[in-house]
Design an enzyme around this catalytic site. Structure first.
Site, short mmCIF file in Angstrom:
data_model
loop_
_atom_site.label_atom_id
_atom_site.label_comp_id
_atom_site.label_asym_id
_atom_site.label_seq_id
_atom_site.Cartn_x
_atom_site.Cartn_y
_atom_site.Cartn_z
N ASP A 129 10.56 9.91 22.89
CA ASP A 129 9.93 10.47 21.96
C ASP A 129 9.98 9.66 20.61
OD1 ASP A 129 8.20 12.74 20.81
OD2 ASP A 129 9.95 13.65 19.73
N ASN A 153 6.83 9.65 17.95
CA ASN A 153 7.99 10.69 17.67
C ASN A 153 7.04 11.99 16.96
OD1 ASN A 153 9.87 11.88 15.08
ND2 ASN A 153 10.79 11.66 17.36
N ASP A 169 21.68 13.80 25.35
CA ASP A 169 23.24 13.68 24.79
C ASP A 169 24.27 13.92 25.99
OD1 ASP A 169 21.82 15.66 22.50
OD2 ASP A 169 22.41 13.21 21.94
N ARG A 188 31.50 20.93 20.49
CA ARG A 188 30.23 21.55 20.89
C ARG A 188 30.73 22.67 21.40
NH1 ARG A 188 25.40 19.60 23.43
NH2 ARG A 188 23.90 21.03 23.50
N ASP A 212 13.84 25.95 22.50
CA ASP A 212 14.25 26.14 23.67
C ASP A 212 14.42 27.86 24.02
OD1 ASP A 212 16.39 25.85 22.33
OD2 ASP A 212 17.78 25.32 23.98
N ARG A 265 27.76 15.21 19.58
CA ARG A 265 27.74 13.73 19.16
C ARG A 265 28.59 13.66 17.73
NH1 ARG A 265 21.26 12.08 19.22
NH2 ARG A 265 22.39 10.75 17.98
#
Length: 389
Positions: A69, A97, A123, A156, A208, A236
């Site tokens: 993208d 993008n 990621d 995360r 999502d 990240r």
């Protein structure tokens, strides 16, 4: 094969499935199509793609659709390197993008030919046996949607409750599904196409979740594979994941779309309230973290007012079920107490509500000493608004 030319679908024609079928002559239908939406995810992208090459299901039973993208970090060259080396595994789409993962995810989905489709964050990475185990179990259980156990890398947050044990079939509510709405799942592609389920490209963040919710509502069977961790979700170091870099007003606008999608897909009642509760607990609450105080006064006012609208529209009978800390923060937002929100930010990590056995958050609050738990200087804004379910 290392010298062969990779399959590549250019932006102008990438939405046509015929472009991807050409390399196979239309003869072979993969068991699974993996869609990877990429935007500036180096160096994490390398491990992501390596994990796909290493899948034990074998390259003949899978295809990888990588949609770049508009990356500017060297990721395009890394994608080309893998596609050149494994030309019959990778299909590459390059496009300007789009501002979020929805458009590239839809682009990859349009090219998918597999019986199942799996969405892998650029990621993140998979255990070597992940796709083989998921396809094998989905076939045995006749699953329309299958969740695989996730592991957190870095800071995360990943769901835990839904992965207590493997299960051929789980419910929409009661088995932890509202806390596991990321698209990192195996979907039967015929289900997605039958109902024309697509990502909302007007949502830069959280796109999502409506996709997953609709797939689960339409599914005949939702399954969980939890014997071992198969999906590694990476935070990240630069917090560059899309959810973390979206600005508060963007996240607020997208959170409103989440509530809208729940109302569109679910009738009023406990099931709808269960998914609303998740969005109050996570997406709305997180708007008032430590960064809230660093926003301009005008932005703070707008975020607070927007949250108050959502609380007023959907909070009755739901807000009381949050844990005490979250409920207090959202009550302050509902009351427009911007300065109090700056002084007492939402600083606890995400996850499931903490509960004492046998007592709801509301009961614990009602049994607390007088004066404890109310916003300074006023009555409980929810007094008299409780309703029985």
């Amino acid at each position: 094969m290392s010298g062969s030319r990779p399959r590549s679908a250019q932006a102008a024609g990438a939405s046509s499935p015929a472009g991807a079928r050409g390399a196979h002559g239309g003869a072979r239908v993969p068991d699974v199509s993996v869609v990877v939406a990429v935007y500036n995810t180096m160096p994490y992208l390398t491990r992501c793609l390596e994990s796909l090459v290493a899948q034990t299901i074998g390259h003949r039973r899978m295809e990888v659709l990588v949609v770049d993208d508009g990356s500017t970090d060297g990721g395009s060259k890394e994608i080309a390197r893998f596609a050149t080396r494994y030309p019959y595994l990778f299909t590459v789409v390059r496009q300007p993008n789009s501002g979020g993962p929805a458009a590239p995810s839809n682009r990859g989905l349009a090219l998918a030919r597999g019986r199942y489709v799996f969405f892998l964050g650029a990621d993140d990475h998979l255990a070597p046996q992940a796709l083989e185990r998921m396809v094998e179990r989905a076939d045995a259980w006749e699953s329309d949607v299958l969740l695989c156990k996730m592991a957190a890398v870095g800071e995360r947050t990943v769901p835990e409750g839904v992965f207590r044990a493997s299960a051929p079939a789980i419910r929409l509510l009661g088995d932890g599904l509202p806390w596991a709405l990321s698209n990192t799942k195996l979907f039967r592609r015929s289900l997605i196409e039958e109902h024309r389920i697509r990502y909302d490209e007007t949502m830069p963040a959280f796109s999502d979740q409506p996709f997953v919710l609709e797939a689960c509502v339409r599914a005949r069977r939702i399954s969980v594979l939890a014997e071992q961790e198969l999906y590694y979700a990476v935070r990240r170091k630069d917090s560059g994941n899309i959810t973390f870099r979206a600005c508060p007003e963007t996240r607020l606008a997208c959170a409103e779309r989440l509530f809208d999608s729940v109302c569109r897909l679910l009738e009023p009642g406990p099931l709808r309230d269960g998914f609303h509760r998740r969005h109050f607990h996570v997406e709305l609450y997180q708007l008032f973290g430590p960064d809230f105080a660093r926003l301009s006064p005008q932005v703070r006012e707008r975020v607070c007012a927007g949250a108050a609208r959502l609380i007023g529209a959907h909070g009755d009978g739901v807000l009381e079920e949050l844990d005490e800390h979250r409920r207090r923060v959202l009550e302050l937002a509902w009351r427009g107490e911007v300065e109090a929100l700056c002084a007492h930010p939402a600083d606890r990590p995400g996850g499931r509500p903490e509960r004492e056995p046998g007592r709801s958050a509301l009961v614990r609050w009602l049994l607390a000493p007088v004066g404890r738990g109310l916003p300074a200087g006023g009555e409980d804004p929810w007094a008299g608004r409780l309703r029985r379910r």
